[in-house]
Design a protein around this motif. Structure first.
Motif, PDB file in Angstrom:
ATOM      1  N   VAL A  24       3.439  -1.549  -6.259  1.00  0.00           N
ATOM      2  CA  VAL A  24       3.936  -1.498  -7.417  1.00  0.00           C
ATOM      3  C   VAL A  24       5.181  -0.358  -7.395  1.00  0.00           C
ATOM      4  CG1 VAL A  24       4.330  -1.347  -9.898  1.00  0.00           C
ATOM      5  CG2 VAL A  24       2.589  -2.169  -8.832  1.00  0.00           C
ATOM      6  N   LEU A  25       5.893  -1.432  -6.581  1.00  0.00           N
ATOM      7  CA  LEU A  25       7.225  -0.195  -5.385  1.00  0.00           C
ATOM      8  C   LEU A  25       8.387  -0.430  -6.834  1.00  0.00           C
ATOM      9  CD1 LEU A  25       8.306   0.932  -3.355  1.00  0.00           C
ATOM     10  CD2 LEU A  25       9.666  -1.368  -2.789  1.00  0.00           C
ATOM     11  N   GLU A  41       8.014   4.165 -15.417  1.00  0.00           N
ATOM     12  CA  GLU A  41       7.567   2.562 -15.776  1.00  0.00           C
ATOM     13  C   GLU A  41       6.522   2.244 -14.407  1.00  0.00           C
ATOM     14  OE1 GLU A  41      10.718   3.357 -15.985  1.00  0.00           O
ATOM     15  OE2 GLU A  41      11.191   3.724 -17.988  1.00  0.00           O
ATOM     16  N   VAL A  42       6.607   2.571 -13.260  1.00  0.00           N
ATOM     17  CA  VAL A  42       6.005   2.359 -12.659  1.00  0.00           C
ATOM     18  C   VAL A  42       4.810   2.235 -12.720  1.00  0.00           C
ATOM     19  CG1 VAL A  42       5.306   3.098  -9.967  1.00  0.00           C
ATOM     20  CG2 VAL A  42       7.358   2.366 -10.127  1.00  0.00           C
ATOM     21  N   SER A  43       4.647   3.764 -13.160  1.00  0.00           N
ATOM     22  CA  SER A  43       3.570   4.350 -13.796  1.00  0.00           C
ATOM     23  C   SER A  43       2.597   3.413 -15.037  1.00  0.00           C
ATOM     24  CB  SER A  43       3.197   6.377 -13.920  1.00  0.00           C
ATOM     25  OG  SER A  43       2.276   6.965 -15.028  1.00  0.00           O
ATOM     26  N   PHE A  62      -4.167  -1.280  -7.666  1.00  0.00           N
ATOM     27  CA  PHE A  62      -2.126  -1.526  -8.035  1.00  0.00           C
ATOM     28  C   PHE A  62      -2.441  -0.086  -7.748  1.00  0.00           C
ATOM     29  CE2 PHE A  62      -3.493  -4.672 -11.197  1.00  0.00           C
ATOM     30  CZ  PHE A  62      -2.541  -5.740 -10.578  1.00  0.00           C
ATOM     31  N   ASN A  63      -1.375   0.194  -6.402  1.00  0.00           N
ATOM     32  CA  ASN A  63      -0.764   1.199  -6.039  1.00  0.00           C
ATOM     33  C   ASN A  63       0.170   1.385  -6.181  1.00  0.00           C
ATOM     34  OD1 ASN A  63      -3.561   1.626  -4.609  1.00  0.00           O
ATOM     35  ND2 ASN A  63      -2.824  -0.377  -3.698  1.00  0.00           N
ATOM     36  N   GLU A  64       0.879   2.529  -6.378  1.00  0.00           N
ATOM     37  CA  GLU A  64       2.208   3.490  -7.294  1.00  0.00           C
ATOM     38  C   GLU A  64       2.831   4.029  -6.197  1.00  0.00           C
ATOM     39  OE1 GLU A  64       1.954   5.356 -10.434  1.00  0.00           O
ATOM     40  OE2 GLU A  64       0.146   4.452 -10.901  1.00  0.00           O
ATOM     41  N   VAL A  89       4.084  -6.981  -1.903  1.00  0.00           N
ATOM     42  CA  VAL A  89       4.377  -5.952  -2.974  1.00  0.00           C
ATOM     43  C   VAL A  89       4.973  -6.723  -4.918  1.00  0.00           C
ATOM     44  CG1 VAL A  89       6.765  -4.463  -3.218  1.00  0.00           C
ATOM     45  CG2 VAL A  89       5.588  -4.722  -0.921  1.00  0.00           C
ATOM     46  N   LEU A  90       4.861  -6.082  -5.804  1.00  0.00           N
ATOM     47  CA  LEU A  90       5.284  -6.165  -7.163  1.00  0.00           C
ATOM     48  C   LEU A  90       6.830  -5.075  -6.770  1.00  0.00           C
ATOM     49  CD1 LEU A  90       4.954  -7.508  -9.478  1.00  0.00           C
ATOM     50  CD2 LEU A  90       4.240  -5.271 -10.546  1.00  0.00           C
TER      51      LEU A  90
END
Ligand code: SF4
Ligand code: SF4
Length: 222
Positions: A24-25, A41-43, A62-64, A89-90
């Motif tokens: 999640v970029l 917001e990513v978190s 999901f990685n941030e 990638v999101l």
């Protein structure tokens, strides 16, 4: 600034469902200001996605990560290692950011987590309004700094439609009539003579030209 809003969690989950590790970029510029795609917001979105994916029975990791600007290769480079480590990638950047990442990583699936809405300003806390449709030939000098292309519901350039009541727009009564505002503004700054100027139909060739618009500043090229 560019204003965007987050897609709904079920919609995002459906988009990424084939992957095991999704980055999640975030983007630290416009979408951070409009509270759609910054580090915070990513978190929040990552947590919601983790819970939703667990509930669905198909757990996705999901990685941030967040970079300063997704529309700039200099900053995209900073996410190279994270992008490499994940299956997809999101992007929580605007449409330009998503496409920048996709171009830079042609073998990596890159998905939009936001709906990019418009170019606008922060009106009051939590409220953004559209101010520019990016027509490519700005007319603001003739309209007292109020854009009829964006703010008049009928995009009229030669005065109001006649449907305005109590200074509200005929189409959207919750909005002020743009032409009432233009007239008042021109009066306030002593430029009402500009109201007499007749505009031909707007030349949209500078905007909707069938391809993407490119601006080249020769003085900045190396
Ligand atoms: S005239 Fe065109 S460029 Fe200028 S503010 Fe309106 S839409 Fe944007
Ligand atoms: S009422 Fe005013 S803002 Fe609305 S469409 Fe007519 S001229 Fe445009």
């Amino acid at each position: 600034m560019i204003v965007a809003q987050r897609k709904k969690i079920p919609e995002i989950l459906e988009i990424v469902k084939e992957h095991k590790n999704v980055l999640v970029l975030g983007c630290g510029t416009c979408v951070t200001v409009c509270l759609a795609g910054g580090e915070r917001e990513v978190s929040i979105i990552s947590s919601a996605l983790r819970i939703a994916s667990k509930k669905s029975g198909k757990y996705i990791k999901f990685n941030e990560f967040t970079i300063e600007r997704q529309c700039d290769n200099v900053f995209i480079e900073g996410a190279a290692e994270e992008i490499r480590k994940n299956d997809a990638v999101l992007s929580l950047g605007c449409g330009a950011g998503v496409q920048s990442i996709a171009e830079r990583y042609p073998d990596k699936p890159v998905y939009a987590g936001l709906d990019t809405a418009f170019l606008g300003i922060l009106e009051s806390r939590g409220v953004w309004t559209e101010k520019c449709a990016q027509c490519g030939a700005c007319l603001l000098a003739d309209f007292g700094g109020i854009c009829p292309v964006t703010r008049c519901a009928k995009h009229l350039l030669n005065g109001p439609c006649g449907g305005s009541r109590e200074e509200r727009c005929e189409i959207s009564p919750d909005q002020p009539c743009a032409w009432q505002m233009i007239y008042k503004r021109l009066k306030d700054i002593g430029e009402t003579d500009k109201i007499n100027k007749l505009y031909p139909m707007k030349d949209w060739s500078k905007s909707l030209d069938g391809g993407c618009r490119i601006i080249i500043r020769e003085d900045h090229r190396i």
